[in-house]
Motif scaffolding. Structure first.
Motif, mmCIF file in Angstrom:
data_model
loop_
_atom_site.group_PDB
_atom_site.id
_atom_site.type_symbol
_atom_site.label_atom_id
_atom_site.label_comp_id
_atom_site.label_asym_id
_atom_site.label_seq_id
_atom_site.Cartn_x
_atom_site.Cartn_y
_atom_site.Cartn_z
ATOM 1 N N ALA A 124 0.828 -1.204 0.000
ATOM 2 C CA ALA A 124 0.000 0.000 0.000
ATOM 3 C C ALA A 124 0.865 1.258 0.000
ATOM 4 C CB ALA A 124 -0.928 -0.008 1.221
ATOM 5 N N VAL A 125 1.960 1.224 0.764
ATOM 6 C CA VAL A 125 2.886 2.355 0.767
ATOM 7 C C VAL A 125 3.478 2.560 -0.623
ATOM 8 C CG1 VAL A 125 5.102 3.194 1.626
ATOM 9 C CG2 VAL A 125 3.458 2.199 3.214
ATOM 10 N N LEU A 126 3.874 1.474 -1.260
ATOM 11 C CA LEU A 126 4.469 1.562 -2.601
ATOM 12 C C LEU A 126 3.463 2.081 -3.619
ATOM 13 C CD1 LEU A 126 6.584 -1.735 -2.704
ATOM 14 C CD2 LEU A 126 7.412 0.635 -2.455
ATOM 15 N N ILE A 127 2.197 1.709 -3.465
ATOM 16 C CA ILE A 127 1.156 2.213 -4.367
ATOM 17 C C ILE A 127 1.051 3.730 -4.241
ATOM 18 C CG2 ILE A 127 -1.334 2.276 -4.787
ATOM 19 C CD1 ILE A 127 -1.396 -0.720 -4.074
ATOM 20 N N GLY A 128 1.000 4.220 -3.000
ATOM 21 C CA GLY A 128 0.930 5.663 -2.789
ATOM 22 C C GLY A 128 2.164 6.372 -3.307
ATOM 23 N N LEU A 129 3.333 5.786 -3.055
ATOM 24 C CA LEU A 129 4.585 6.383 -3.505
ATOM 25 C C LEU A 129 4.665 6.398 -5.032
ATOM 26 C CD1 LEU A 129 7.262 7.526 -2.450
ATOM 27 C CD2 LEU A 129 8.183 5.196 -2.488
ATOM 28 N N GLY A 130 4.260 5.287 -5.651
ATOM 29 C CA GLY A 130 4.274 5.208 -7.105
ATOM 30 C C GLY A 130 3.310 6.186 -7.746
ATOM 31 N N ALA A 190 2.304 9.037 -6.509
ATOM 32 C CA ALA A 190 2.864 10.379 -6.386
ATOM 33 C C ALA A 190 3.984 10.614 -7.394
ATOM 34 C CB ALA A 190 3.385 10.595 -4.967
ATOM 35 N N ALA A 191 4.787 9.571 -7.637
ATOM 36 C CA ALA A 191 5.899 9.717 -8.578
ATOM 37 C C ALA A 191 5.414 9.864 -10.013
ATOM 38 C CB ALA A 191 6.830 8.513 -8.458
ATOM 39 N N VAL A 192 4.369 9.114 -10.381
ATOM 40 C CA VAL A 192 3.873 9.126 -11.762
ATOM 41 C C VAL A 192 3.059 10.374 -12.060
ATOM 42 C CG1 VAL A 192 2.335 7.953 -13.385
ATOM 43 C CG2 VAL A 192 3.918 6.621 -11.984
ATOM 44 N N THR A 193 2.196 10.764 -11.108
ATOM 45 C CA THR A 193 1.270 11.871 -11.364
ATOM 46 C C THR A 193 1.831 13.239 -10.949
ATOM 47 O OG1 THR A 193 0.213 11.619 -9.204
ATOM 48 C CG2 THR A 193 -0.684 10.318 -11.040
ATOM 49 N N GLY A 194 2.844 13.224 -10.094
ATOM 50 C CA GLY A 194 3.373 14.484 -9.612
ATOM 51 C C GLY A 194 2.538 15.130 -8.530
ATOM 52 N N VAL A 195 1.553 14.380 -7.984
ATOM 53 C CA VAL A 195 0.707 14.908 -6.913
ATOM 54 C C VAL A 195 1.544 15.097 -5.652
ATOM 55 C CG1 VAL A 195 -1.218 14.375 -5.378
ATOM 56 C CG2 VAL A 195 -1.412 13.897 -7.821
ATOM 57 N N ARG A 196 1.376 16.218 -4.997
ATOM 58 C CA ARG A 196 2.101 16.511 -3.767
ATOM 59 C C ARG A 196 1.096 16.771 -2.642
ATOM 60 N NH1 ARG A 196 5.268 14.472 -6.368
ATOM 61 N NH2 ARG A 196 7.389 15.127 -6.944
ATOM 62 N N ILE A 197 0.745 15.715 -1.935
ATOM 63 C CA ILE A 197 -0.211 15.833 -0.837
ATOM 64 C C ILE A 197 0.329 16.729 0.276
ATOM 65 C CG2 ILE A 197 -1.440 14.529 0.951
ATOM 66 C CD1 ILE A 197 -2.586 14.142 -1.779
ATOM 67 N N VAL A 223 -1.769 4.134 2.143
ATOM 68 C CA VAL A 223 -1.555 4.707 0.804
ATOM 69 C C VAL A 223 -1.256 6.190 0.923
ATOM 70 C CG1 VAL A 223 -2.663 5.254 -1.393
ATOM 71 C CG2 VAL A 223 -2.953 2.980 -0.395
ATOM 72 N N LEU A 224 -1.992 6.887 1.779
ATOM 73 C CA LEU A 224 -1.743 8.311 2.000
ATOM 74 C C LEU A 224 -0.337 8.532 2.550
ATOM 75 C CD1 LEU A 224 -3.056 11.090 1.826
ATOM 76 C CD2 LEU A 224 -3.984 10.742 4.115
ATOM 77 N N LEU A 225 0.094 7.627 3.417
ATOM 78 C CA LEU A 225 1.459 7.697 3.934
ATOM 79 C C LEU A 225 2.472 7.600 2.792
ATOM 80 C CD1 LEU A 225 2.888 7.609 6.837
ATOM 81 C CD2 LEU A 225 3.216 5.191 6.358
ATOM 82 N N GLY A 226 2.210 6.681 1.860
ATOM 83 C CA GLY A 226 3.094 6.532 0.706
ATOM 84 C C GLY A 226 3.146 7.790 -0.148
ATOM 85 N N LEU A 227 2.009 8.460 -0.289
ATOM 86 C CA LEU A 227 1.979 9.703 -1.055
ATOM 87 C C LEU A 227 2.891 10.769 -0.440
ATOM 88 C CD1 LEU A 227 -1.858 9.943 -1.763
ATOM 89 C CD2 LEU A 227 -0.078 9.691 -3.499
ATOM 90 N N LEU A 228 2.951 10.794 0.889
ATOM 91 C CA LEU A 228 3.773 11.786 1.571
ATOM 92 C C LEU A 228 5.249 11.407 1.601
ATOM 93 C CD1 LEU A 228 1.414 12.689 4.544
ATOM 94 C CD2 LEU A 228 2.158 14.224 2.731
ATOM 95 N N LEU A 229 5.558 10.123 1.382
ATOM 96 C CA LEU A 229 6.952 9.676 1.435
ATOM 97 C C LEU A 229 7.731 10.032 0.171
ATOM 98 C CD1 LEU A 229 6.765 6.184 3.177
ATOM 99 C CD2 LEU A 229 7.741 8.301 4.069
#
Length: 349
Positions: free
Chosen positions: A10-16, A18-25, A248-254
């Motif tokens: 789930a962390v990797l999904i959020g991180l991926g 963020a990396a692909v879309t450029g979203v910065r939570i 997943v949200l945690l992954g987005l912030l990582l």
């Protein structure tokens, strides 16, 4: 380990993402929708943790349980935060010590069917892991205010508060949480106890108010008595869903990086603090139960969501707490594996 692997995914999904879309939570962590969303996720976890407690069994060890979730939580947080604040010369660890001081009730729930624990130890661990969560949540709110002042991030009357102000505010909020739970109990006891539909409506209102006012301890207390039967099967799924959403949200912030050395030391300190406190508090229990309770530290949904909330005030908290959660859970798995192996050697068939 399987559950830990799913959380890592789930962390990797959020991180991926963020990396692909450029979203910065990280740019939205101080917005109202973000704060309400994290409060809602936390509310699900806290209500779910107390909903399933066996009250009759817990009464037999109520003194131990109350001590564990009050004095025990404070001592654990002080041991973790104090030692690391000195080691890293950073007062922020006093706050992070509270964030990881609780035992994850979802991880504990998976252990309750394990015959390694006696029925008494299972009850104590279930209640301990359920109630130390809301206590650390309330502590974190006001410790964050005091830490803000200590780090010079605010001024008196605005963001920063002095320690005395924080203690007064903590006591006031504790009173509001208890009053909130008492009012709900009176409504349940004398108005809706025998009316399932009214009870459902009351629960919906209670959750909404708790999320709005961040009365998480009060909501956890409500979980002891306001228990619609239809939630028995549904609530575990809802809670697991909240856990994975938060992860997943945690992954987005990582996407901003990981503070690995700090996170590793925080995770190890959390596990060590549980050994000290768990062993001291359970001195009247059999040795096997004492060992399993001392080696019971795991972190999960509450630590994750507290990190998500604190990221709005202290950028970089997630970068430290995320690896700490991983280290604590891996240490738990390794330590308990060695403990069980040693017991099998000592007690041959």
């Amino acid at each position: 380990m399987r559950r830990l692997a799913w959380l890592a995914l789930a962390v990797l999904i959020g991180l991926g993402f963020a990396a692909v879309t450029g979203v910065r939570i990280a740019d939205a962590t101080d917005t109202t929708p973000y704060l309400l969303a994290t409060a809602a996720l936390l509310a699900i976890g806290l209500y779910g943790s107390t909903y399933g407690i066996d009250l009759a069994a817990a009464r037999q060890d109520r003194r131990l349980i109350v001590t564990a979730v009050t004095v025990g939580v404070v001592v654990k947080a002080a041991l973790i935060g104090g030692s690391l604040a000195l080691a890293w010369q950073d007062p922020l660890f006093l706050l992070l010590g509270i964030v990881v001081a609780q035992i994850d009730p979802l991880s504990v729930a998976a252990l309750l069917g394990d015959d390694r624990l006696s029925p008494r130890a299972r009850t104590v661990l279930a209640a301990w892991s359920s109630f130390d969560d809301p206590v650390t949540v309330v502590l974190t709110v006001y410790a964050a205010a005091v830490t803000t002042d200590a780090l010079g991030l605010g001024t008196r009357g605005e963001q920063g508060v002095h320690v005395a102000d924080g203690l007064v505010a903590y006591a006031a909020d504790l009173g509001l949480n208890l009053a909130f739970a008492a009012v709900v109990w009176l409504l349940w006891r004398y108005a809706v106890r025998d009316r399932p539909r009214w009870a459902d409506a009351l629960l919906a209102v209670v959750v909404a108010v708790a999320v709005w006012q961040f009365w998480m301890l009060g909501l956890a207390l409500v979980g002891l008595f306001l228990r619609p039967i239809w939630l028995d099967r549904l609530l575990p799924r809802i809670t697991q869903g909240a856990l994975y959403a938060a992860t997943v949200l945690l992954g987005l912030l990582l996407i901003g990086g990981v503070a690995l050395p700090e996170g590793v030391t925080l995770g190890l300190a959390a596990f060590a603090a549980q050994i000290v406190v768990g062993w001291l508090l359970t001195r009247n229990m059999p040795a096997a139960d004492r060992l399993h309770l001392a080696f019971a530290q795991q972190n999960g949904i509450t630590a994750i969501i507290l990190a998500l909330r604190l990221e709005a005030q202290f950028a970089g908290v997630v970068a430290v707490v995320a690896p700490a959660i991983l280290v604590t859970n891996l240490t738990h798995h390794a330590a308990n594996h060695l403990l069980d192996r040693r017991r099998r050697v000592r007690t041959p068939a």
